[in-house]
Design a protein around this motif. Structure first.
Motif, PDB file in Angstrom:
ATOM      1  N   UNK A 141      31.681  79.222 -41.192  1.00  0.00           N
ATOM      2  CA  UNK A 141      32.868  78.947 -41.900  1.00  0.00           C
ATOM      3  C   UNK A 141      34.222  79.991 -41.702  1.00  0.00           C
ATOM      4  N   UNK A 142      33.588  81.267 -41.788  1.00  0.00           N
ATOM      5  CA  UNK A 142      34.707  82.237 -41.792  1.00  0.00           C
ATOM      6  C   UNK A 142      35.431  82.528 -40.247  1.00  0.00           C
ATOM      7  N   UNK A 146      39.020  74.906 -38.523  1.00  0.00           N
ATOM      8  CA  UNK A 146      39.010  73.288 -38.440  1.00  0.00           C
ATOM      9  C   UNK A 146      39.991  72.879 -37.167  1.00  0.00           C
ATOM     10  N   UNK A 149      34.926  73.352 -37.518  1.00  0.00           N
ATOM     11  CA  UNK A 149      34.322  74.127 -38.444  1.00  0.00           C
ATOM     12  C   UNK A 149      33.283  73.184 -39.174  1.00  0.00           C
ATOM     13  N   UNK A 150      33.850  71.898 -39.800  1.00  0.00           N
ATOM     14  CA  UNK A 150      33.202  71.164 -40.494  1.00  0.00           C
ATOM     15  C   UNK A 150      32.152  70.519 -39.882  1.00  0.00           C
TER      16      UNK A 150
END
Lengths: 316, 316
Positions: A141-142, A146, A149-150
């Motif tokens: 996530x970090x 995007x 990421x998702x």
């Protein structure tokens, strides 16, 4: 089926440790002996050797290998000697550290999430937390942007049912959902993520088959050109790793040796991580894809102890 | 800290099995003996008793309890005797079968995902696959409507880092992200889901603290009235289960006994699932919330063997 060859009656872990210790002793290192021992032991045998080595010589086998070996040979032997979940957690961490464009460096994360057993993925997540004081999902996530990421967070969080249970009604309906997402270029929508991240591998294969039957093209072809290029590449990777991991790994090996220079890290990863799983199938698929023998291709692009070690894992 | 009282030197599993078998024997059942044995054994002791009972009498202890006991007492004893991961997998399955409106029936899933250890959640997911031939996430995706589905899938897929590592910069920045999501009533957006589903519990507590410090109100208060009512209730539940599970379970018990009638299923679940974790804290929190003693309140609303069994678990 893998290509690793383990003797019918392998020596005891103590005998193997003794042989290894002798190989490290004195000036120079007996690389051949190291290949002979470690290159023909399966994961649980290697774990026992590692544990016994620590007990017998009060020293970590991995650290000793670090100090005795070098270059690609060292990397390959150490990758092979680590516990598979720990090895993959470290590979994932390294991948996330690389601030590269594109998705090539993220390949290994998809392999762990989609081309390994659900149980192995869980073990990798546990190892990741133990080693790096945070969860794999947090690091994704970090560090990953995007829209990748998702999908990546969803994939590494999956724990798929692992037996062959397929519902053809679901396959048909989810093929339609995927088709609609492709048509409207909404490939990172929630429903696509849920399908790819929660369904069992057999169910997904049927969904991909349904897709081809009902809409004409293989799904990975239809994805091309319809979205963000990185997401397109990631989705193709996910589909291959689920549908036919041997095709994916044959391609990884092909890309690593064909053309100028060799990408040893990718070559090593593909052979080391699959030698106990499906290198036999990968050899077959490699022949289909490149019309040439994988073993000969690897021989042509590598040399010395590194080559000999890969050959041991490839059963050649 | 739980309230379960285990004898310093417990009888052997064989002795316990013998005592149980004697309690089942002949006409009628010796409920007191069952409470005396099972109501003072921890999870690993109960597992050993269950295994030995099967070996000694060639019969499942759980099935025998089913045939010997009845009503809420039976439900409570059986829930207590099952392996915790299997127990929770079954509770989650039952919750997903209920086609109720609102979110009350989904409470148990949030409890498993947010108020248990990451390791326990993994074990529940494994048990769920073994028992029901599909993954927990799959069942949530196909039975829970949006917008709850998205958050629930994320929560049950989590594997949080489990030690106290807190980054105050992250806490501040994620408090701001949550605040912005509340302000724009976008509480099911990806970033909120990632924060709640990937961060470790200690980090999240700091984020909630930061929220209160920087924006004036506790976050669960600010959520009120700003979104879909079910999502609002689910989010409040998630925040409580992460921030102070004892508050949540005190409320579950309070809601189950205050007013007309008793919700025995919720009361049983709260006490059985927490008796080895934090019923001591829950008792304290109950006093804070309702200004009355939890044990007396439970005594007032239950009776007979059921009451006696709950009292054993509450250490009363």
């Amino acid at each position: 089926m893998g290509t690793l060859r383990v003797p019918d009656v392998p020596p005891s872990a103590d005998q193997d440790c003794e042989r290894l210790n002798k190989a490290f002793d004195g000036l120079g290192t007996d690389e051949e002996a190291i290949i002979w021992v470690l290159g023909s032991r399966n994961a649980s045998q290697r774990r026992r050797i590692k544990d016994r080595y620590q007990q017998l010589y009060n020293e970590s086998l991995i650290e000793r290998l670090h100090s005795e070996l070098s270059g690609d040979f060292a990397k390959a032997v150490i990758l092979w000697t680590q516990d598979p979940p720990e090895r993959d957690a470290k590979l994932a961490k390294d991948a996330l550290k690389e601030k590269k464009k594109g998705i090539k460096h993220l390949e290994v994360i998809v392999e762990i999430a989609c081309a390994s057993s659900p149980h192995h993925l869980m073990a990798v997540r546990q190892a990741y937390c133990s080693l790096f004081d945070c969860s794999l999902e947090e690091d994704i996530t970090s560090t990953v942007d995007m829209p990748l990421r998702k999908l990546l967070v969803g994939l590494v969080s999956s724990y798929r049912y692992d037996r062959e249970v397929v519902d053809m009604v679901v396959a048909k309906s989810e093929a339609a959902t995927l088709h609609e997402a492709i048509r409207t270029t909404q490939l990172d929508c929630d429903s696509v993520v849920w399908i790819l991240c929660t369904r069992n591998v057999f169910q997904l294969k049927s969904t991909f088959d349904c897709y081809k039957q009902n809409y004409g093209n293989p799904i990975d072809q239809d994805i091309k050109g319809c979205v963000n290029r990185d997401l397109e590449a990631l989705l193709k990777l996910v589909i291959w790793c689920i549908d036919s991991p041997e095709k994916h790994f044959a391609e990884v090996i092909g890309n690593s040796i064909i053309g100028l220079g060799t990408d040893e890290d990718s070559l090593t990863r593909a052979i080391v991580t699959r030698a106990e799983i499906d290198t036999m199938k990968i050899r077959g698929e490699y022949y289909n894809m490149y019309n040439t023998n994988l073993v000969n291709a690897v021989i042509g692009d590598t040399s010395g102890d590194y080559k000999n070690f890969l050959m041991a894992l490839l059963g050649a």
